[in-house]
Design an enzyme around this catalytic site. Structure first.
Site, short mmCIF file in Angstrom:
data_model
loop_
_atom_site.label_atom_id
_atom_site.label_comp_id
_atom_site.label_asym_id
_atom_site.label_seq_id
_atom_site.Cartn_x
_atom_site.Cartn_y
_atom_site.Cartn_z
N LYS A 155 0.85 -1.20 0.00
CA LYS A 155 0.00 0.00 0.00
C LYS A 155 0.89 1.25 0.00
O LYS A 155 1.91 1.28 0.69
CB LYS A 155 -0.90 -0.03 1.23
CG LYS A 155 -1.94 1.08 1.28
CD LYS A 155 -2.84 0.94 2.51
CE LYS A 155 -3.95 1.97 2.55
NZ LYS A 155 -4.82 1.82 3.73
N SER A 160 -9.68 1.79 2.79
CA SER A 160 -8.80 2.51 1.90
C SER A 160 -7.75 1.64 1.19
O SER A 160 -7.17 2.08 0.19
CB SER A 160 -8.07 3.62 2.68
OG SER A 160 -7.22 3.07 3.65
N SER A 183 -9.90 -0.37 7.05
CA SER A 183 -9.30 -0.22 5.73
C SER A 183 -8.56 -1.44 5.17
O SER A 183 -8.18 -1.45 4.00
CB SER A 183 -8.34 0.97 5.72
OG SER A 183 -9.06 2.17 5.60
#
Lengths: 487, 101
Positions: A77, A152, A176
């Site tokens: 990420k 996210s 997330s």
């Protein structure tokens, strides 16, 4: 490389046997990503040269047969710092930012000889639940390209689900990792607060943030947590509790396990198909010898409100560092110091980030501090007590990860409140610092349904054991999306 | 619990947060923050008399370490991230804008 019919252990075996080199595996992985990413948009930046060089070095030294992650490609990420490789947090603010050190999780993965192929898309600064708040691109759900991948950590989850990669790292402040795992039909774990170092994770809500693995199955997830967990002198909130081998008890089964099913997690607002999947999962656990009983977590409905005050307050403080001076975006229009701050921040941050900074700044401001920030911190105590009471009598809590399956791209983005309520069952877990995992538990209209298992602090082992038992007795994890893979 | 969020409050908060909002953005953010406050105000239903606040859930309390400087030797890489550099230093615009006097 078709990752759909493989796991970390089988790829490791192929590497050890010499059926494939790390370099060939890396090249095939990159080809695979390039083939499907025009549909999915999971990646912000690919590090092709870096990945191939790393793979060549690993091949030269030989795959370590005792290190299951040796030579395995991974996606990261884009809010986790990678030394010398652009890390943007999906923000215009950091579009050209090159970290000068590795996050602790990257140091640990690099020491295990994994190969980082690129950085995945996300909601800007991890604020959002659809990855639509990225400053750069929208990621599409591989099960249905008109749907969001969640967020996210949407890029990481979509990439794993599409078979582009065998595992990825995400971060979870209010759901997330778990919500995108649910929307993409994969396994995502948020570890106990303090289990994994946050050093080098671009801070959002520092009392809530945790890094964790996204994988296609439960055993792989445990193998990755083994590699990234542990105390770190750079993160003084990281725990010095010993890290167990999370695979040691994973096959022990759930006989005698006491599972709680909170009635608030099956209340109004939860899709019938999601409720049905969870009740069916409860039946599966009973058949496997566990007991499942209804309990109450009475303060659940206040979690979202408390979270948005606390997380936004922490964010408003953490994001003060983006001042346009030392690194990050600086407005070309800025004529004096005040304008460097104000114009750089106003042009560099997207709307959701501004909303949360303003909500946080408001909650911390004179006159609002007691009524909002302090009130939310007290409600947090009550939510923590709810969980403590249940864990006196139960080993695990079972419920849905999200109230629905993945929603349509563009559907919720104009209404922040609707968007926030999607997190109603993941947020309480962050407020209480507990470990929790989402695993596939069904489908509705061709979209995956995620089930959440919440454990006692530092008891990831029981979550993995229960997740593994469920997976072995169901077939949901064997389904694959239409897009991606090697087909 | 408190007054509704109005444009004046949003402008004040934006100023505190070093953000500036355009004429178009002000009603947009005011409306959204107002509806978020509706959600947040549900907390007033909860009886928190005598409840201690929780700010963190770490099991590590008051971890001490020696205060020793570490030289990372990354000066050039650090400066590469700065928006503007001159003579090995970070360059910024005039701090005091004399044209405003």
């Amino acid at each position: 490389m078709n990752y759909f019919d493989k796991d970390i252990t089988s790829i490791h075996q192929a590497l050890v046997n010499g059926d494939i080199t790390a370099e060939a595996l890396t090249k095939q992985t990159l080809d695979n990503i390039k083939a499907s990413d025009s549909d999915i948009n999971a990646f912000i930046n690919l590090d092709e040269d870096g990945a191939i060089k790393t793979a060549q070095a690993i091949d030269k030294n030989g795959i370590d047969p005792d290190n299951v992650l040796s030579g395995i490609p991974v996606a990261i990420k884009d809010n986790i710092l990678t030394n010398g490789f652009t890390t943007t947090a999906a923000s215009k603010m950091l579009e050209n930012f090159k970290p000068i050190f590795d996050a602790t999780v990257m140091k640990k993965l690099n020491a295990k000889q994994t190969i980082t192929v690129g950085k995945t898309n996300m909601d800007e600064f991890a604020m959002g639940g659809s990855t639509e708040n990225s400053a750069f691109k929208k990621t599409h759900n591989p099960w249905n390209l008109s749907k969001v991948p969640g967020g996210s950590s949407g890029g990481s989850a979509a990439s794993v689900a599409a078979g582009q990669i065998i595992f990825a790292l995400g971060s979870d402040t209010g759901g997330s990792i778990r919500q995108p795992a649910a929307y993409n039909g994969i396994v995502g774990l948020k570890p106990t607060y303090g289990r994994v170092s946050r050093w080098g994770l671009i801070a959002f809500g520092s009392s809530l943030d945790q890094i964790g693995p996204l994988t296609r199955n439960v055993l792989d997830n445990a193998l990755v947590l083994n590699a990234i967990a542990g105390h770190d002198e750079h993160d003084l909130t990281s725990s010095d509790k010993e890290v167990p081998d999370y695979t040691a008890t994973i096959k022990d089964g759930v006989k005698g396990l006491k599972i709680a099913l909170p009635k608030e997690y099956l209340a109004e607002g939860i899709d019938q198909s999601v409720k049905d999947a969870i009740l069916k999962a409860a039946e599966t656990y009973k058949q496997l010898g566990a007991t499942v009983e209804e309990v109450s977590l009475p303060h659940t409905k206040y979690g979202v409100a408390a979270y948005y005050i606390l997380a936004s307050s922490e964010a408003s403080s953490n994001l003060q560092r983006f001042d346009g001076i030392r690194y990050g975006y600086r407005s070309p229009e800025a004529k004096n110091l005040e304008e460097v701050y104000v114009k750089s921040r106003s042009e560099g941050f997207g709307d959701e980030v501004k909303r949360r900074i303003m909500l946080g700044t408001f909650s911390l401001s004179a006159g609002a501090f007691d009524a909002y920030f302090q009130k939310a911190a007290k409600v947090r105590t009550l939510m923590l007590n709810d969980f403590k009471n249940v864990f006196k009598d139960y080993d695990l809590i079972l419920g849905p990860t999200a109230p629905t399956t993945a929603f349509g791209i563009g559907e919720d983005i104009s209404d922040p409140v609707t968007m926030y309520l999607n997190d109603a069952m993941t947020i309480p877990v962050n407020l209480a610092g507990l470990p929790a995992m989402s695993i596939p538990a069904g489908f509705s209209d061709g979209l995956p349904i995620g089930m959440q298992l919440i454990g006692r602090p530092f008891d990831e082992a029981t979550i993995y054991k229960a997740g593994y038992a469920f997976e072995q007795n169901t077939d949901f994890h064997k389904e694959t999306p239409k897009v991606g893979g090697d087909k | 619990m408190a007054d509704r969020i109005d444009k004046e409050t949003v402008n004040h908060v934006a100023e505190l947060a070093k953000l500036s909002l355009t004429e178009d953005q002000l009603p947009y953010f005011t409306g959204q923050l107002d509806s978020i406050m509706d959600l947040v105000d549900t907390l007033s239903e909860v009886d928190t008399d005598g409840v201690e606040p929780t700010y963190s859930v770490t099991d590590q309390i008051n971890v001490m370490r020696e205060d020793v400087a570490q030289n990372w030797g990354e000066r050039d890489a650090l400066l590469n991230n700065a928006p503007e550099v001159a003579d090995g230093l970070i360059r910024v615009p005039t701090i005091i804008d004399e044209s405003e006097d």
